[in-house]
Design a protein around this motif. Structure first.
Motif, PDB file in Angstrom:
ATOM      1  N   GLY A 114       0.820  -1.213   0.000  1.00  0.00           N
ATOM      2  CA  GLY A 114       0.000   0.000   0.000  1.00  0.00           C
ATOM      3  C   GLY A 114       0.848   1.255   0.000  1.00  0.00           C
ATOM      4  N   ARG A 115       0.556   2.161  -0.908  1.00  0.00           N
ATOM      5  CA  ARG A 115       1.360   3.388  -1.003  1.00  0.00           C
ATOM      6  C   ARG A 115       1.312   4.187   0.287  1.00  0.00           C
ATOM      7  NH1 ARG A 115       5.217   2.750  -3.832  1.00  0.00           N
ATOM      8  NH2 ARG A 115       4.641   0.596  -3.479  1.00  0.00           N
ATOM      9  N   GLY A 116       0.134   4.233   0.918  1.00  0.00           N
ATOM     10  CA  GLY A 116       0.017   5.005   2.147  1.00  0.00           C
ATOM     11  C   GLY A 116       0.873   4.437   3.265  1.00  0.00           C
ATOM     12  N   VAL A 117       0.847   3.121   3.398  1.00  0.00           N
ATOM     13  CA  VAL A 117       1.650   2.483   4.450  1.00  0.00           C
ATOM     14  C   VAL A 117       3.144   2.656   4.158  1.00  0.00           C
ATOM     15  CG1 VAL A 117       2.108   0.334   5.672  1.00  0.00           C
ATOM     16  CG2 VAL A 117      -0.191   0.824   4.860  1.00  0.00           C
ATOM     17  N   ILE A 118       3.529   2.521   2.889  1.00  0.00           N
ATOM     18  CA  ILE A 118       4.933   2.697   2.519  1.00  0.00           C
ATOM     19  C   ILE A 118       5.406   4.109   2.872  1.00  0.00           C
ATOM     20  CG2 ILE A 118       6.490   2.910   0.535  1.00  0.00           C
ATOM     21  CD1 ILE A 118       5.026   0.521  -0.712  1.00  0.00           C
ATOM     22  N   GLU A 119       4.602   5.099   2.529  1.00  0.00           N
ATOM     23  CA  GLU A 119       4.986   6.483   2.829  1.00  0.00           C
ATOM     24  C   GLU A 119       5.030   6.719   4.334  1.00  0.00           C
ATOM     25  OE1 GLU A 119       6.344  10.233   2.370  1.00  0.00           O
ATOM     26  OE2 GLU A 119       6.179   8.650   0.846  1.00  0.00           O
ATOM     27  N   HIS A 120       4.082   6.140   5.057  1.00  0.00           N
ATOM     28  CA  HIS A 120       4.068   6.284   6.518  1.00  0.00           C
ATOM     29  C   HIS A 120       5.347   5.715   7.129  1.00  0.00           C
ATOM     30  CE1 HIS A 120       2.328   6.479  10.577  1.00  0.00           C
ATOM     31  NE2 HIS A 120       2.873   5.277  10.769  1.00  0.00           N
ATOM     32  N   LEU A 121       5.768   4.547   6.673  1.00  0.00           N
ATOM     33  CA  LEU A 121       6.989   3.940   7.206  1.00  0.00           C
ATOM     34  C   LEU A 121       8.214   4.763   6.845  1.00  0.00           C
ATOM     35  CD1 LEU A 121       6.192   0.175   6.562  1.00  0.00           C
ATOM     36  CD2 LEU A 121       6.597   1.236   8.796  1.00  0.00           C
ATOM     37  N   THR A 122       8.270   5.261   5.625  1.00  0.00           N
ATOM     38  CA  THR A 122       9.403   6.093   5.222  1.00  0.00           C
ATOM     39  C   THR A 122       9.526   7.301   6.140  1.00  0.00           C
ATOM     40  OG1 THR A 122       9.151   5.398   2.909  1.00  0.00           O
ATOM     41  CG2 THR A 122      10.433   7.398   3.319  1.00  0.00           C
ATOM     42  N   GLN A 123       8.416   7.965   6.404  1.00  0.00           N
ATOM     43  CA  GLN A 123       8.435   9.148   7.262  1.00  0.00           C
ATOM     44  C   GLN A 123       8.750   8.794   8.708  1.00  0.00           C
ATOM     45  OE1 GLN A 123       4.675  11.114   6.670  1.00  0.00           O
ATOM     46  NE2 GLN A 123       5.104  11.630   4.522  1.00  0.00           N
ATOM     47  N   ALA A 124       8.230   7.655   9.175  1.00  0.00           N
ATOM     48  CA  ALA A 124       8.495   7.243  10.554  1.00  0.00           C
ATOM     49  C   ALA A 124       9.983   6.990  10.774  1.00  0.00           C
ATOM     50  CB  ALA A 124       7.685   5.995  10.898  1.00  0.00           C
ATOM     51  N   PHE A 125      10.636   6.346   9.811  1.00  0.00           N
ATOM     52  CA  PHE A 125      12.079   6.116   9.944  1.00  0.00           C
ATOM     53  C   PHE A 125      12.866   7.407   9.784  1.00  0.00           C
ATOM     54  CE2 PHE A 125      11.043   1.645   9.645  1.00  0.00           C
ATOM     55  CZ  PHE A 125      12.061   1.030  10.367  1.00  0.00           C
ATOM     56  N   ASP A 126      12.379   8.320   8.953  1.00  0.00           N
ATOM     57  CA  ASP A 126      13.074   9.597   8.800  1.00  0.00           C
ATOM     58  C   ASP A 126      13.094  10.399  10.093  1.00  0.00           C
ATOM     59  OD1 ASP A 126      14.141   9.587   6.273  1.00  0.00           O
ATOM     60  OD2 ASP A 126      12.390  10.482   5.308  1.00  0.00           O
ATOM     61  N   ARG A 127      12.137  10.156  10.965  1.00  0.00           N
ATOM     62  CA  ARG A 127      12.114  10.865  12.244  1.00  0.00           C
ATOM     63  C   ARG A 127      13.126  10.302  13.243  1.00  0.00           C
ATOM     64  NH1 ARG A 127       6.461  11.112  10.930  1.00  0.00           N
ATOM     65  NH2 ARG A 127       6.026   9.154  12.039  1.00  0.00           N
ATOM     66  N   LEU A 128      13.694   9.149  12.967  1.00  0.00           N
ATOM     67  CA  LEU A 128      14.706   8.574  13.859  1.00  0.00           C
ATOM     68  C   LEU A 128      16.017   9.339  13.744  1.00  0.00           C
ATOM     69  CD1 LEU A 128      14.157   4.757  13.137  1.00  0.00           C
ATOM     70  CD2 LEU A 128      13.293   6.069  15.090  1.00  0.00           C
ATOM     71  N   ASP A 129      16.724   9.439  14.849  1.00  0.00           N
ATOM     72  CA  ASP A 129      18.030  10.096  14.817  1.00  0.00           C
ATOM     73  C   ASP A 129      19.045   9.273  14.043  1.00  0.00           C
ATOM     74  OD1 ASP A 129      17.150  12.247  16.336  1.00  0.00           O
ATOM     75  OD2 ASP A 129      17.685  11.277  18.242  1.00  0.00           O
ATOM     76  N   SER A 130      18.971   7.945  14.187  1.00  0.00           N
ATOM     77  CA  SER A 130      20.008   7.115  13.582  1.00  0.00           C
ATOM     78  C   SER A 130      19.558   5.665  13.531  1.00  0.00           C
ATOM     79  CB  SER A 130      21.320   7.222  14.374  1.00  0.00           C
ATOM     80  OG  SER A 130      21.104   6.918  15.730  1.00  0.00           O
ATOM     81  N   LEU A 131      20.282   4.893  12.738  1.00  0.00           N
ATOM     82  CA  LEU A 131      20.202   3.441  12.737  1.00  0.00           C
ATOM     83  C   LEU A 131      21.582   2.915  13.108  1.00  0.00           C
ATOM     84  CD1 LEU A 131      18.250   2.811   9.394  1.00  0.00           C
ATOM     85  CD2 LEU A 131      17.312   2.877  11.710  1.00  0.00           C
ATOM     86  N   TYR A 132      21.635   1.652  13.552  1.00  0.00           N
ATOM     87  CA  TYR A 132      22.884   1.057  13.993  1.00  0.00           C
ATOM     88  C   TYR A 132      23.121  -0.257  13.246  1.00  0.00           C
ATOM     89  CZ  TYR A 132      22.145   4.240  17.922  1.00  0.00           C
ATOM     90  OH  TYR A 132      21.928   5.349  18.695  1.00  0.00           O
ATOM     91  N   ILE A 133      24.339  -0.449  12.761  1.00  0.00           N
ATOM     92  CA  ILE A 133      24.685  -1.721  12.142  1.00  0.00           C
ATOM     93  C   ILE A 133      24.939  -2.725  13.258  1.00  0.00           C
ATOM     94  CG2 ILE A 133      26.332  -2.971  10.692  1.00  0.00           C
ATOM     95  CD1 ILE A 133      26.860  -0.373   9.214  1.00  0.00           C
ATOM     96  N   ALA A 134      24.163  -3.797  13.263  1.00  0.00           N
ATOM     97  CA  ALA A 134      24.391  -4.878  14.214  1.00  0.00           C
ATOM     98  C   ALA A 134      25.340  -5.909  13.617  1.00  0.00           C
ATOM     99  CB  ALA A 134      23.064  -5.531  14.607  1.00  0.00           C
ATOM    100  N   ASP A 135      25.083  -6.279  12.352  1.00  0.00           N
ATOM    101  CA  ASP A 135      25.907  -7.270  11.673  1.00  0.00           C
ATOM    102  C   ASP A 135      25.887  -6.938  10.187  1.00  0.00           C
ATOM    103  OD1 ASP A 135      27.510  -9.488  11.323  1.00  0.00           O
ATOM    104  OD2 ASP A 135      25.851 -10.913  11.275  1.00  0.00           O
ATOM    105  N   GLY A 136      27.046  -7.013   9.541  1.00  0.00           N
ATOM    106  CA  GLY A 136      27.106  -6.733   8.106  1.00  0.00           C
ATOM    107  C   GLY A 136      27.953  -5.532   7.745  1.00  0.00           C
ATOM    108  N   HIS A 137      28.972  -5.238   8.559  1.00  0.00           N
ATOM    109  CA  HIS A 137      29.823  -4.080   8.271  1.00  0.00           C
ATOM    110  C   HIS A 137      30.521  -4.189   6.916  1.00  0.00           C
ATOM    111  CE1 HIS A 137      29.241  -3.356  12.578  1.00  0.00           C
ATOM    112  NE2 HIS A 137      29.650  -2.131  12.359  1.00  0.00           N
TER     113      HIS A 137
END
Length: 413
Positions: A189-212
């Motif tokens: 769903g386009r609406g859900v996809i856009e909602h998730l994109t915006q929700a992650f954009d509000r995060l300060d950061s992401l962290y690599i756990a595995d896969g450097h």
């Protein structure tokens, strides 16, 4: 570019996921991979460990291995075993092992944010392993091994993923040979996809756990292609790397234990005397699995000991020094056993906690190793504290379980 983007995933055709899914390429050696592909012509190991289809003495980093991986990918596409989605999606990915459940999102994570430090690292990479992943990506024109990312738990994101999973049956629902269950739901769903994109954009950061190594390789490939003659649309696709993002409070880290081949010229008695200068040493009749930070298990000459760091040793001054892997290194491995650089010293080896304490005792009892150490697992909060400071953890500090499967979703460049 946003922190994450949807993408048109390359996936097993309906009903083919169980034939394709494979363990991550970097948790197997070549011999183990060869055994796993027996009778499985569509296993993704034919792509991720393509040396399994070449003579047994083939160097895993030889050019013909990458060429074979490309050939095998093309074969799986031609036979319709792998198909590409018609438009960009996110994918909810749930992993279940016993009572443990974690639900994340398969995304294309921003290389620009990785380069800028918003997607944070906590390990050094080895050039040879990084080069391997660069050659694999270039040969396939695709990223096939997801980077494991973590975000600080956010109720809105958790609710959205749970709703997607509850609204429809999973398109993939398989249980691997190790008993881990993998489920996948495309987010269409386009609406859900856009909602998730915006929700992650509000995060300060992401962290690599595995896969450097995978994320570093993707950044290098993107940089090299930016210098080439790519049109705007293609260049945009190349600005992401394949990742699965989970909330930090659902992640499970196991202990990452140590084995040393000799006692650095000491006999067992002298070695124990040196250890007792810095630790309280208590013999145990049963294997010692440390119940808290600052406590270690030691296996020597068929006896388990519980080591507790002396109260006389002052608290560590920073998040890296406070890690149990650092404290063992500083107060025992280096000063007593002479392991100054655990990243390069061939006298030390590492065993992930999934193999249990039996994985330590067997190698000491066989005479291959002289002594083993069991550690309390590193906590996610410790990993994030190190990454937030821009610091680097010692090698082999974390072992994440359960592992993700290779082959369920790939990112075509």
């Amino acid at each position: 570019m946003s922190l994450i983007q949807p993408f048109a995933g390359l996936r097993p055709a309906p009903g083919r996921a169980a034939e394709v899914a494979a363990p991550p390429y970097d948790v197997l050696n070549t011999a183990e991979a060869r055994r796993l592909v027996e009778g499985r012509p569509w296993s993704f190991l034919h792509i991720s460990r393509a040396e399994v289809d070449l003579p047994e003495d083939t160097d895993p980093y030889a050019s013909e291995v990458y060429a074979k991986a490309h050939e095998n990918l093309e074969r799986m596409l031609a036979e319709g075993v792998l198909v590409r989605d018609p438009e960009p999606y996110y994918y909810v990915y749930r992993v279940i092992r016993g009572e443990h459940v974690q639900t994340g999102l398969v995304v294309s994570a921003s290389i620009a944010d990785y380069d800028a430090g918003r997607i944070k690292k906590h390990e050094f990479t080895r050039p040879s392993k990084e080069d391997d992943r660069v050659r694999q990506i270039q040969a396939l024109d695709a990223q096939t091994g997801p980077v494991l990312l973590v975000h600080r738990a956010t109720p809105d994101i958790d609710r959205t993923l749970a709703t997607v999973a509850a609204d429809q049956p999973p398109e993939v629902d398989i249980t691997a040979a190790d008993g881990v269950r993998h489920q996948l739901w495309p987010v269409v769903g386009r609406g859900v996809i856009e909602h998730l994109t915006q929700a992650f954009d509000r995060l300060d950061s992401l962290y690599i756990a595995d896969g450097h190594h995978r994320s570093a390789a993707a950044s290098r490939v993107a940089a090299s292609r930016r210098c080439g003659d790519q049109d705007g649309e293609a260049a945009e696709v190349h600005q992401g790397f394949l990742a699965v993002v989970f909330p930090h409070d659902q992640m499970r880290i196991l202990d990452y234990n140590r084995l040393v081949r000799d006692l650095n010229g000491l006999d067992a008695g002298a070695f124990q005397e040196r250890v007792a200068e810095r630790f309280t040493v208590e013999p145990f009749d049963t294997p010692v699995s440390p119940e808290r930070p600052g406590v270690f298990g030691m296996y020597l000459q068929s006896v388990w000991y519980r080591l507790t760091l002396s109260d006389a040793i002052p608290p560590a001054a920073d998040p890296v020094a406070a890690l149990d892997v650092s404290r063992l290194q500083e107060h025992l491995l280096d000063p007593i056993l002479g392991i100054q650089d655990p990243r390069r010293d061939e006298r030390i080896d590492f065993v992930g906690g999934i193999r249990g304490l039996a994985g330590l005792t067997a190698r000491v009892d066989s005479g291959e190793m002289a002594v083993a150490f069991a550690l309390h697992p590193t906590r996610l909060e410790e990993l994030m504290a190190v990454a937030d400071r821009g610091d680097v953890m010692p090698p082999k500090s974390t072992w994440f379980e359960p592992k993700l499967a290779d082959g369920l979703v790939s990112l075509v460049l």
